[in-house]
Design an enzyme around this catalytic site. Structure first.
Site, mmCIF file in Angstrom:
data_model
loop_
_atom_site.group_PDB
_atom_site.id
_atom_site.type_symbol
_atom_site.label_atom_id
_atom_site.label_comp_id
_atom_site.label_asym_id
_atom_site.label_seq_id
_atom_site.Cartn_x
_atom_site.Cartn_y
_atom_site.Cartn_z
ATOM 1 N N ASP A 103 33.933 17.685 -13.538
ATOM 2 C CA ASP A 103 34.059 16.533 -12.655
ATOM 3 C C ASP A 103 34.996 16.747 -11.477
ATOM 4 O O ASP A 103 35.534 15.799 -10.925
ATOM 5 C CB ASP A 103 34.550 15.330 -13.469
ATOM 6 C CG ASP A 103 35.771 15.650 -14.318
ATOM 7 O OD1 ASP A 103 36.536 16.568 -13.948
ATOM 8 O OD2 ASP A 103 35.970 14.988 -15.352
ATOM 9 N N GLU A 125 29.301 19.816 -19.741
ATOM 10 C CA GLU A 125 30.241 18.747 -20.030
ATOM 11 C C GLU A 125 29.824 17.464 -19.300
ATOM 12 O O GLU A 125 30.622 16.773 -18.665
ATOM 13 C CB GLU A 125 31.686 19.132 -19.694
ATOM 14 C CG GLU A 125 32.716 18.276 -20.439
ATOM 15 C CD GLU A 125 34.146 18.714 -20.187
ATOM 16 O OE1 GLU A 125 34.621 19.586 -20.938
ATOM 17 O OE2 GLU A 125 34.772 18.202 -19.242
ATOM 18 N N GLU A 139 37.646 11.978 -10.340
ATOM 19 C CA GLU A 139 36.764 12.604 -11.324
ATOM 20 C C GLU A 139 35.686 11.671 -11.856
ATOM 21 O O GLU A 139 34.539 12.091 -12.091
ATOM 22 C CB GLU A 139 37.596 13.155 -12.488
ATOM 23 C CG GLU A 139 38.440 14.372 -12.137
ATOM 24 C CD GLU A 139 39.803 14.020 -11.586
ATOM 25 O OE1 GLU A 139 40.628 14.935 -11.409
ATOM 26 O OE2 GLU A 139 40.056 12.816 -11.319
ATOM 27 N N HIS A 225 49.717 16.023 -15.056
ATOM 28 C CA HIS A 225 49.382 16.291 -13.657
ATOM 29 C C HIS A 225 48.489 15.226 -13.025
ATOM 30 O O HIS A 225 48.265 15.241 -11.818
ATOM 31 C CB HIS A 225 48.652 17.625 -13.551
ATOM 32 C CG HIS A 225 47.250 17.589 -14.095
ATOM 33 N ND1 HIS A 225 46.987 17.634 -15.446
ATOM 34 C CD2 HIS A 225 46.054 17.474 -13.471
ATOM 35 C CE1 HIS A 225 45.678 17.570 -15.629
ATOM 36 N NE2 HIS A 225 45.089 17.465 -14.456
ATOM 37 N N ARG A 227 46.683 12.234 -11.158
ATOM 38 C CA ARG A 227 47.114 11.435 -10.013
ATOM 39 C C ARG A 227 47.632 10.071 -10.441
ATOM 40 O O ARG A 227 48.588 9.557 -9.869
ATOM 41 C CB ARG A 227 45.956 11.249 -9.023
ATOM 42 C CG ARG A 227 45.613 12.483 -8.225
ATOM 43 C CD ARG A 227 44.360 12.275 -7.389
ATOM 44 N NE ARG A 227 43.996 13.493 -6.683
ATOM 45 C CZ ARG A 227 44.321 13.756 -5.422
ATOM 46 N NH1 ARG A 227 45.015 12.870 -4.728
ATOM 47 N NH2 ARG A 227 43.961 14.877 -4.851
ATOM 48 N N HIS A 258 53.200 21.573 -13.412
ATOM 49 C CA HIS A 258 52.186 21.690 -12.361
ATOM 50 C C HIS A 258 52.863 21.938 -11.020
ATOM 51 O O HIS A 258 53.934 21.398 -10.729
ATOM 52 C CB HIS A 258 51.362 20.403 -12.312
ATOM 53 C CG HIS A 258 50.067 20.543 -11.582
ATOM 54 N ND1 HIS A 258 49.971 20.501 -10.212
ATOM 55 C CD2 HIS A 258 48.804 20.715 -12.038
ATOM 56 C CE1 HIS A 258 48.701 20.647 -9.854
ATOM 57 N NE2 HIS A 258 47.976 20.782 -10.937
#
Length: 390
Positions: A103, A125, A139, A225, A227, A258
């Site tokens: 994604d 997936e 995503e 990580h 957003r 990250h």
């Protein structure tokens, strides 16, 4: 952009660019090669600094590699660059089909470019959903749109297949195959043992400092990580880690941080001084390569993460996962009893981790849960479908 010699047959082209995509598509590439099916690989240019070690570990040599001249960090700019460059690759490679994964922005651009050139797309997936348009962002919409462009939908679980059915995807194109993350984790863990025993692979120095603390059996692997967690979420996760370490001198934490400043600056501001005081019990290190991350998970009592991949890898390695989000597109982990959703509230994280480590029985039940993501044979099933269709 590098390119290969002209193939004798039209290849199946695997188009990926991020670290998780490489890991999860490596078993598919290996299985297609094992069967003698023509296959090629295009690296779309993201996560370049992490990709090389992955390609070495999985013995992959991309036939094509994009050089992206990114002038800003916007998703629109990245998508436009990928769409243009990938179209050029596809026109040169003339693939029989394009395989995309998951994604990411590279997933969507890869599928778009193939669709424009009338190339069939296989989506590995497929069918993961939160049904919340901006969680995760971008995503959730990337995978919804990719589903409208794909011919073959390789769903990892019955729930993912059901999501596709509800969206009107024809049942003939949906194949419930399992998750390639399980294939990668099982094969990778086995290879890791061999490489470490032979001396062909060394752990990074920050992880070697953790080894004296492993006897207590209280290592926790942390990653964050997403957003939606930037800002207060990352801060509260870091504060929860600090509180746990200060309360329990037997505890050790490995946190591969990250590289995005929106994450790294907060983590180091909250935990940097503590890491210096704790004499190796808190490892704040740059992102780990895949073998080192597998080592951390193998030696952990549990994992704290907002990563989808670690939810799958943790289940594959029988390591309980606490999800640092308010929802997950992998509800099977929770339903199977292999994980819990804890969000980013500091008090809740501290309370759940303390309970699991101190009481033991619940943690043991989570470790014994049946992996809902597959049996390590997903790549074989994908190759079966493609072998019949092409």
């Amino acid at each position: 952009m590098t390119q290969p010699n002209s193939p004798s047959a039209r290849p199946i082209l695997i188009s990926v660019g991020t670290r998780p995509e490489i890991i999860k598509m490596a078993p598919v590439y290996a299985e297609l090669r094992r069967r003698g099916m023509p296959v090629a690989w295009v690296h779309s240019g993201q996560h370049r600094e992490m990709a090389e070690s992955l390609y070495d570990f999985f013995d992959i040599r991309p036939q094509y590699e994009l050089q992206l001249d990114r002038r800003n960090a916007s998703l629109a700019h990245l998508n436009a660059l990928l769409l243009e460059r990938l179209s050029e690759v596809y026109e040169q490679a003339r693939p029989a089909a394009v395989l995309v994964h998951g994604d990411t922005t590279s997933t969507l651009a890869s599928a778009q470019a193939a669709f424009y050139l009338d190339l069939p797309v296989g989506h590995v997936e497929a069918g993961l959903r939160t049904f919340i348009p901006r969680e995760p962002f971008p995503e959730e919409k990337n995978r919804e749109i990719t589903a409208r462009l794909a011919r073959w939908h390789f769903a990892p679980t019955p729930g993912a297949a059901a999501n596709l059915a509800r969206e009107g995807i024809a049942a003939s194109g949906v194949h419930m195959v399992g998750n390639t993350a399980v294939d990668a984790a099982l094969a990778g863990a086995s290879r890791l043992v061999t490489l470490l025993a032979s001396g062909a692979l060394q752990l990074p120095e920050p992880l070697r400092r953790l080894q004296p603390h492993l006897a207590q059996g209280r290592l926790i692997t942390v990653t964050a990580h997403r957003r939606e967690n930037w800002g207060p979420g990352i801060r509260d996760i870091a504060r929860a880690v600090a509180r746990l370490l200060q309360a329990d001198p037997r505890l050790a934490v490995a946190w591969p941080v990250h590289g995005n400043p929106a994450v790294a600056d907060i983590v180091h501001a909250e935990l940097g001084e503590l890491a210096q005081r704790l004499e190796g019990r808190l490892c704040l290190c740059p992102p780990l390569d895949y073998p080192a991350l597998l080592w951390c998970l193998q030696h952990s009592a549990l994992a704290l993460t907002d990563s989808g991949g670690i939810q799958e890898e943790g289940a594959a390695l029988s390591r309980p996962v606490l999800v640092l989000r308010d929802t997950t597109e992998r509800p099977e982990l929770i339903e199977a009893g292999a994980g819990l959703i804890v969000g980013t509230d500091m008090q809740r994280i501290v309370g759940v981790v303390t309970r699991l480590l101190n009481e033991g029985d619940e943690l043991a039940r989570m470790r014994a849960a049946v992996n809902p993501f597959g049996d390590g044979k997903t790549s074989q099933r994908i190759a079966d479908v493609l072998g019949k269709a092409l």
